[in-house]
Scaffold this motif. Structure first.
Motif, mmCIF file in Angstrom:
data_model
loop_
_atom_site.group_PDB
_atom_site.id
_atom_site.type_symbol
_atom_site.label_atom_id
_atom_site.label_comp_id
_atom_site.label_asym_id
_atom_site.label_seq_id
_atom_site.Cartn_x
_atom_site.Cartn_y
_atom_site.Cartn_z
ATOM 1 N N CYS A 26 0.836 -1.212 0.000
ATOM 2 C CA CYS A 26 0.000 0.000 0.000
ATOM 3 C C CYS A 26 0.865 1.253 0.000
ATOM 4 C CB CYS A 26 -0.935 0.001 1.206
ATOM 5 S SG CYS A 26 -2.227 -1.241 1.131
ATOM 6 N N VAL A 27 1.919 1.250 0.808
ATOM 7 C CA VAL A 27 2.828 2.394 0.876
ATOM 8 C C VAL A 27 3.526 2.600 -0.469
ATOM 9 C CG1 VAL A 27 5.000 3.204 1.918
ATOM 10 C CG2 VAL A 27 3.174 2.308 3.360
ATOM 11 N N SER A 29 2.495 1.651 -3.429
ATOM 12 C CA SER A 29 1.514 2.092 -4.411
ATOM 13 C C SER A 29 1.193 3.577 -4.240
ATOM 14 C CB SER A 29 0.241 1.260 -4.275
ATOM 15 O OG SER A 29 -0.728 1.686 -5.208
ATOM 16 N N ALA A 30 0.985 3.993 -3.010
ATOM 17 C CA ALA A 30 0.695 5.406 -2.744
ATOM 18 C C ALA A 30 1.877 6.289 -3.129
ATOM 19 C CB ALA A 30 0.337 5.604 -1.275
ATOM 20 N N THR A 31 3.085 5.838 -2.843
ATOM 21 C CA THR A 31 4.279 6.592 -3.207
ATOM 22 C C THR A 31 4.394 6.726 -4.715
ATOM 23 O OG1 THR A 31 5.432 5.851 -1.225
ATOM 24 C CG2 THR A 31 6.792 6.683 -3.017
ATOM 25 N N LEU A 33 1.961 6.540 -6.909
ATOM 26 C CA LEU A 33 0.870 7.404 -7.363
ATOM 27 C C LEU A 33 1.201 8.875 -7.136
ATOM 28 C CD1 LEU A 33 -2.226 7.550 -8.254
ATOM 29 C CD2 LEU A 33 -2.661 7.726 -5.807
ATOM 30 N N LEU A 34 1.642 9.203 -5.927
ATOM 31 C CA LEU A 34 1.960 10.595 -5.606
ATOM 32 C C LEU A 34 3.167 11.113 -6.384
ATOM 33 C CD1 LEU A 34 1.301 10.545 -1.758
ATOM 34 C CD2 LEU A 34 -0.101 11.616 -3.539
ATOM 35 N N TRP A 37 2.084 11.672 -9.999
ATOM 36 C CA TRP A 37 1.235 12.860 -10.043
ATOM 37 C C TRP A 37 2.068 14.129 -9.902
ATOM 38 C CZ3 TRP A 37 0.037 16.268 -5.896
ATOM 39 C CH2 TRP A 37 -0.931 17.216 -6.206
ATOM 40 N N GLY A 52 3.058 2.648 -10.991
ATOM 41 C CA GLY A 52 3.142 2.305 -9.585
ATOM 42 C C GLY A 52 3.587 0.903 -9.268
ATOM 43 N N THR A 85 9.571 4.869 -9.609
ATOM 44 C CA THR A 85 8.493 5.506 -10.352
ATOM 45 C C THR A 85 9.043 6.503 -11.365
ATOM 46 O OG1 THR A 85 7.023 5.240 -8.464
ATOM 47 C CG2 THR A 85 6.366 6.847 -10.123
#
Length: 127
Positions: A26-27, A29-31, A33-34, A37, A52, A85
């Motif tokens: 989860c971490v 994936s969020a990293t 994504l951010l 972005w 991601g 990423t």
């Protein structure tokens, strides 16, 4: 996979393997994504998860698989996920003239580079 529940099944499998694995996925994936972005990646590529997946794999590798899990390795994993990423579209651009894709090279290269640095960072230790 175009179905949203396929990712949910993978995440459930990671949590079944261990809470740390699920959390780091989860971490990562969020990293990813951010980071994508923040660097202005196309929304379609971000939404499909194309930028991601390497971040997820790097986060798993750098916090719990190859590096002993603690707060320092979690932060190191976030840094590695962000690096993977950024590397993904760069490798895609390099291989584009040949019709290639980045595939898992961002994960492999980032993980190897970050693992090579572990011995010189006193707060981190290998498993």
């Amino acid at each position: 996979m175009p179905q949203w529940y396929v990712g949910l099944l993978f995440l459930a499998g990671l949590f079944a393997a261990g809470r740390l694995a699920g959390l780091m996925a989860c971490v990562g994936s969020a990293t990813g994504l951010l980071t994508a972005w923040a660097f202005g990646a196309p929304a379609e590529a971000v939404g499909q998860g194309l930028l991601g997946y390497s971040g997820v794999l790097v986060a798993l590798a750098l916090c719990g698989v190859f590096v002993a899990p603690d707060g320092w390795s979690a932060a190191y994993a976030v840094l590695g996920a962000a690096a993977a990423t950024v590397l993904t579209p760069a490798l895609g651009a390099i291989t584009a003239p040949f019709g290639g894709h980045a595939f898992t090279w961002p994960f492999v290269l980032t993980t190897m580079l970050f693992l090579a640095a572990v011995p010189v960072i006193p707060r981190l230790r290998r498993v």
